[in-house]
Design a protein around this motif. Structure first.
Motif, PDB file in Angstrom:
ATOM      1  N   TYR A   1      68.645  14.963  50.279  1.00 32.05           N
ATOM      2  CA  TYR A   1      67.979  16.250  51.044  1.00 32.05           C
ATOM      3  C   TYR A   1      67.490  15.732  52.510  1.00 32.05           C
TER       4      TYR A   1
ATOM      5  N   SER B   1      74.460  24.042  52.196  1.00 27.11           N
ATOM      6  CA  SER B   1      73.365  24.556  53.021  1.00 27.11           C
ATOM      7  C   SER B   1      73.638  23.929  54.507  1.00 27.11           C
TER       8      SER B   1
ATOM      9  N   LYS C   1      66.488  26.358  54.025  1.00 26.91           N
ATOM     10  CA  LYS C   1      66.987  25.450  53.196  1.00 26.91           C
ATOM     11  C   LYS C   1      65.782  24.702  52.459  1.00 26.91           C
TER      12      LYS C   1
ATOM     13  N   TYR D   1      69.765  16.778  37.076  1.00 25.44           N
ATOM     14  CA  TYR D   1      70.647  17.592  37.884  1.00 25.44           C
ATOM     15  C   TYR D   1      72.080  16.825  38.153  1.00 25.44           C
TER      16      TYR D   1
ATOM     17  N   ALA E   1      65.889  24.705  48.226  1.00 24.52           N
ATOM     18  CA  ALA E   1      65.875  23.576  47.491  1.00 24.52           C
ATOM     19  C   ALA E   1      65.085  23.810  46.285  1.00 24.52           C
TER      20      ALA E   1
ATOM     21  N   PHE F   1      75.205  21.732  46.697  1.00 23.88           N
ATOM     22  CA  PHE F   1      73.952  22.499  47.556  1.00 23.88           C
ATOM     23  C   PHE F   1      73.936  21.946  48.781  1.00 23.88           C
ATOM     24  N   HIS F   2      73.835  20.456  48.790  1.00 21.19           N
ATOM     25  CA  HIS F   2      73.772  20.029  50.447  1.00 21.19           C
ATOM     26  C   HIS F   2      74.685  20.334  51.298  1.00 21.19           C
TER      27      HIS F   2
ATOM     28  N   PHE G   1      66.263  25.758  43.801  1.00 21.85           N
ATOM     29  CA  PHE G   1      67.521  24.965  43.174  1.00 21.85           C
ATOM     30  C   PHE G   1      66.629  23.919  41.911  1.00 21.85           C
TER      31      PHE G   1
END
Length: 129
Positions: free
Chosen positions: A108, A48, A78, A36, A82, A44-45, A85
């Motif tokens: 995360y 979110s 979230k 990734y 994840a 993403f983090h 994701f």
């Protein structure tokens, strides 16, 4: 705009920038090949974290007693996001390694701790009289 609201978003941006630079430096130093992309992980983090902070702030503004529940509910959402994701990597033939999974989950949990601290600051301000 409320000062607490603005400071939360600025704190998220600064925290994610510092964490991204440290993470990128470690990955480039040890030549870790990531399944990734680090940019995708942090995008993403950050998105979110903005969603968690925004929804928690919105609930706190309207229903102060339920802001903690809003944080817990958005944290659950979230967690589900994840998983969504990460699913494409697990379903592909070229599976991500344990190091690649750690590349996602260490930030995360750091973001989760940061969001919890921000939510606690919002719910229990020190300047109550």
């Amino acid at each position: 705009m409320n000062k607490k609201f603005r400071n939360t978003y600025l704190s998220i941006l600064l925290f994610s920038l510092v964490l991204f630079l440290v993470h990128w430096g470690i990955d480039s130093q040890f030549s870790i090949i990531t399944y990734y992309s680090i940019g995708g992980i942090y995008l993403f983090h950050v998105i979110s974290a903005f969603a968690v902070a925004g929804i928690t702030q919105l609930v706190y503004t309207n229903f102060k007693d339920y802001a903690g529940f809003a944080f817990m509910g958005t944290s659950l959402l979230k967690m589900l996001a994840a998983i969504l994701f990460l699913i494409p990597g697990f379903l592909s033939e070229d599976k991500p390694t344990f190091t690649n999974i750690l590349n996602f989950f260490i930030p995360y949990f750091l973001f989760l701790i940061f969001e919890a601290v921000q939510s606690i600051k919002l719910i229990n301000p020190k300047d109550q009289n």
